[in-house]
Design a protein around this motif. Structure first.
Motif, PDB file in Angstrom:
ATOM      1  N   GLN A   1       0.831  -1.196   0.000  1.00 30.06           N
ATOM      2  CA  GLN A   1       0.000   0.000   0.000  1.00 30.06           C
ATOM      3  C   GLN A   1       0.870   1.252   0.000  1.00 30.06           C
ATOM      4  O   GLN A   1       2.020   1.229   0.457  1.00 30.06           O
ATOM      5  N   ARG A   2       0.295   2.330  -0.517  1.00 33.36           N
ATOM      6  CA  ARG A   2       0.987   3.614  -0.475  1.00 33.36           C
ATOM      7  C   ARG A   2       1.117   4.051   0.985  1.00 33.36           C
ATOM      8  O   ARG A   2       0.167   3.926   1.771  1.00 33.36           O
ATOM      9  N   GLU A   3       2.290   4.558   1.333  1.00 31.28           N
ATOM     10  CA  GLU A   3       2.535   4.965   2.720  1.00 31.28           C
ATOM     11  C   GLU A   3       3.111   6.369   2.780  1.00 31.28           C
ATOM     12  O   GLU A   3       3.782   6.838   1.853  1.00 31.28           O
ATOM     13  N   LEU A   4       2.855   7.010   3.897  1.00 29.91           N
ATOM     14  CA  LEU A   4       3.383   8.349   4.134  1.00 29.91           C
ATOM     15  C   LEU A   4       4.886   8.287   4.360  1.00 29.91           C
ATOM     16  O   LEU A   4       5.378   7.464   5.139  1.00 29.91           O
ATOM     17  N   VAL A   5       5.610   9.161   3.700  1.00 27.02           N
ATOM     18  CA  VAL A   5       7.046   9.290   3.939  1.00 27.02           C
ATOM     19  C   VAL A   5       7.307  10.524   4.794  1.00 27.02           C
ATOM     20  O   VAL A   5       7.946  10.440   5.845  1.00 27.02           O
ATOM     21  N   ALA A   6       6.799  11.656   4.351  1.00 22.97           N
ATOM     22  CA  ALA A   6       7.012  12.900   5.094  1.00 22.97           C
ATOM     23  C   ALA A   6       5.974  13.921   4.659  1.00 22.97           C
ATOM     24  O   ALA A   6       5.506  13.889   3.517  1.00 22.97           O
ATOM     25  N   VAL A   7       5.640  14.817   5.568  1.00 26.05           N
ATOM     26  CA  VAL A   7       4.677  15.869   5.257  1.00 26.05           C
ATOM     27  C   VAL A   7       5.118  17.144   5.958  1.00 26.05           C
ATOM     28  O   VAL A   7       5.691  17.095   7.051  1.00 26.05           O
ATOM     29  N   MET A   8       4.870  18.270   5.297  1.00 28.87           N
ATOM     30  CA  MET A   8       5.209  19.571   5.870  1.00 28.87           C
ATOM     31  C   MET A   8       4.024  20.507   5.689  1.00 28.87           C
ATOM     32  O   MET A   8       3.545  20.692   4.562  1.00 28.87           O
TER      33      MET A   8
END
Length: 117
Positions: free
Chosen positions: A44-51
């Motif tokens: 599944q698509r997963e979060l790597v980083a968010v700003m």
């Protein structure tokens, strides 16, 4: 509609580094939350980083301490600096823009990152 264009992917040996870039069109970039997600084959698509627009950051557990997200509002561009890469980082990396004021969410076309052992 916001267009997102990723670049910077490629093939790198384990332990190496890459920097991904994502350029956004339009005028809402500085007010939007920008993120990087990835999807490996069969996963599944997963979060790597968010700003966020106020520069608050969040990282996926598997990349903490190795990856850094940053943004340049003057260039409408978000970056992902990836260090100490591992074979398990191999995936297609997608850039994402979210404008919580309007509910707009846009995705880039993705860029392939392959880490060889």
């Amino acid at each position: 509609q916001v267009q997102l264009v990723e670049s910077g992917g490629g093939l790198v040996q384990a332990g190496g580094s890459l920097r991904l870039s994502c350029a956004a069109s339009g005028s809402i970039f500085s007010l939007a939350t920008m993120g990087w997600h990835r999807q490996a084959p069969g996963k599944q698509r997963e979060l790597v980083a968010v700003m966020s627009s106020t520069d608050k950051t969040k990282y996926g557990d598997s990349v903490k301490g190795r990856f850094t997200i940053s943004r340049d509002n003057a260039k409408n561009t978000v970056y992902l600096q990836m260090n100490s890469l591992k074979p398990e980082d191999t995936a297609v990396y997608y850039c994402n823009l979210v404008d919580y004021r309007s509910g707009l969410s846009s995705w880039g076309q993705g860029t392939q990152v392959t880490v060889s052992s």
